[in-house]
Scaffold this active site. Sequence first.
Site, short mmCIF file in Angstrom:
data_model
loop_
_atom_site.label_atom_id
_atom_site.label_comp_id
_atom_site.label_asym_id
_atom_site.label_seq_id
_atom_site.Cartn_x
_atom_site.Cartn_y
_atom_site.Cartn_z
N CYS A 100 -1.91 -3.28 -16.22
CA CYS A 100 -1.76 -1.99 -15.05
C CYS A 100 -1.30 -2.55 -13.41
O CYS A 100 -1.75 -1.94 -12.30
CB CYS A 100 -3.57 -2.05 -15.14
N HIS A 155 0.98 -1.50 0.11
CA HIS A 155 -0.29 -0.15 0.11
C HIS A 155 1.16 1.19 0.06
O HIS A 155 0.75 1.93 -0.42
CB HIS A 155 -1.29 0.05 0.78
N ASP A 172 0.13 -8.85 -8.99
CA ASP A 172 -0.42 -10.98 -8.69
C ASP A 172 0.43 -11.58 -9.31
O ASP A 172 0.32 -12.20 -8.43
CB ASP A 172 -2.36 -10.06 -8.58
C1 PEP Z 1 -2.03 -6.09 -9.71
O1 PEP Z 1 -2.11 -6.88 -8.99
O2 PEP Z 1 -1.73 -5.92 -10.77
C2 PEP Z 1 -2.76 -5.14 -9.67
C3 PEP Z 1 -3.22 -3.88 -10.79
O3 PEP Z 1 -4.08 -5.22 -8.70
P1 PEP Z 1 -3.73 -4.81 -6.91
O4 PEP Z 1 -2.56 -4.42 -7.43
O5 PEP Z 1 -4.13 -3.41 -6.77
O6 PEP Z 1 -3.78 -5.97 -6.88
MG MG Z 2 -4.07 -7.20 -8.19
#
Ligand code: PEP
Ligand code: MG
Length: 596
Positions: free
Chosen positions: A516, A189, A469
Amino acid sequence: MRKGIAVSPGVTIGTAYCIHEVFVEPGGEVLQPHQAAGELARFENARKRSVEDLRLLQSKVQQQVSNEAAAIFAVHESILHDPNLVGKVRGWIQDERLSAQAALAKLMDYFKELLDRSEDPYLQERFADIRDVVIRLTSYLSEALQKDSKVFVGPTIVVADELLPSQVVMLGDKPVHGIVTQAGSQTSHAAIIARSRGIPAVCGVTGIMRHTQTGDTLVVDGREGLVIVNPDPEVLAAYRKLEREFFNLRDQLAHNRDKPAQTRDGVSLELLANVNGVDDAKAAAAMGASGIGLFRTEYLYLTHASVPGEEEQLAIYRDVIAASPNHTATIRTLDIGGDKTVPFLGRGDREANPFMGWRSIRLSFEHPNFFLTQIRAILRAAAPEPRAGQASNSGGVATPVQIMFPMVTNIEELRRLRAFVRRAEQQLRKDNKRYGKVAFGMMLEVPAAAVMIDHMLGSVDFVSIGSNDLVQYLMAADRDNPKVSHLCQPLSPAVIRVLTRVVAACNAANTPVTLCGEMAGQPQAFVLLLGMGLRRFSMSSAFVPTIKELAAHVTISQAEMLLEQAQHQKTERKIHKMLTAELLRIAPNLEPVLIQ
Ligand code: PEP
Ligand code: MG
């Protein structure tokens, strides 16, 4: 000098401000005897307001989720009435003449110590609840601190064990120039927040809280992942020079804001922004992003101890869309669980492996009304603007809003998600509410989905690769555990191989694909993705100017060649080294932001 993980580039120098569990004014003086009564009254007022909040939350969650889920707020309220606990705080204010906040900080220390001596899972759970309650109390007590703060004079470096979303809210628009945390990694975070604000940051700096005090001078080198506490004058002078270079480059690149994003050979790219709310959406416009590629809606729940209903969500989504460049937004449904928890969802049973557990859509499926409320709000936010004199459901200007679902594992889930969207549409028609058609997308972040991507493409309108992830699942290494997070390298050969296949499959099927995850904003990773055929990238908006500048220096065939070279390397280290050397040659002016 301490080493951690470089998570947000740049160099900065400032005064340390150590955040413990509770915001306490550093060096807060002992109260005068006549002040204790006033401080007690302040504490009682915060307690009263917190009780009111919790009752409201309880009834909202009862309506929107379930009685079971709302029960947590009754537990929190009981903590506020616990005579032992309240008695301790009152005693410290009265007898030791601590401020209410300092007394709450002491309470947290007291429970932490108990916890350290015990493995009792009940106590752990209880501690999490007490922490939530203390944070709520603190938010009322710190209203004054926020208004009239002596803490944040001049450039401040926030130092914390881990930055909680609620603490980030309390930081508001303070002059935070750097962030250093003991826990966390590239995708935690604190790192995401730092990048979204363009603040240099280093995470995973073991022991920093023991070695730093509020008031120390700190150098934060977010390129190399270094933190230097009270540097000597020569070191300080050297870093001041680097700091100036970094800020100069940043200002210079920000001037590219209105230029189109394209490669040296004129291929157009979409550089989109990842946002957590309307402020980030405004920043995205200021940084030259062309839209919002990921709106992480869980932050509505994580940063405010509230439960927004359909109308409130609708208002927020509309604001974000309005602030977004070109008024486009890809809105992701709640991604709670894993490292992001809210008290009333998914905390029923302690899970041994939360990242592999009950998170994202897995959790949403089990709260169908709550899930439908969010989908309805998103569909309503996508309603076309009515033309004058037209109040019906049809016509008007389409709003390019997309809905995206996190953590999709298989095709059955996609069918179930489609059914949810259809149900939400039916309900809205029945309720006579205006809504818009939205593109339906999946996040690709589970390796099973990556393996089966060609089969899944027929069931979606678009794909967005969640590499944060995907990488952690591919490497079987928790992205937030400093002991193993070194394995979570987006440039590792296994990741490159999987991503190459996914991008090729999407392109072959003509399905729009975006990435993303954080790697979209990392120069070395960006060129590889470009070489794979990716043309849409969504990143913390602070990276948009750098990536735009880099893109302008690279041709597609150059990127394809670099990808091919990388595919011949067997280790992440070699790939990283080769790419860094090439990028320094291709775009030498970007040297200050290339993480070494
Ligand atoms: C990811 O997992 O790359 C993503 C963009 O989602 P988060 O970082 O919110 O899990
Ligand atoms: Mg994610």
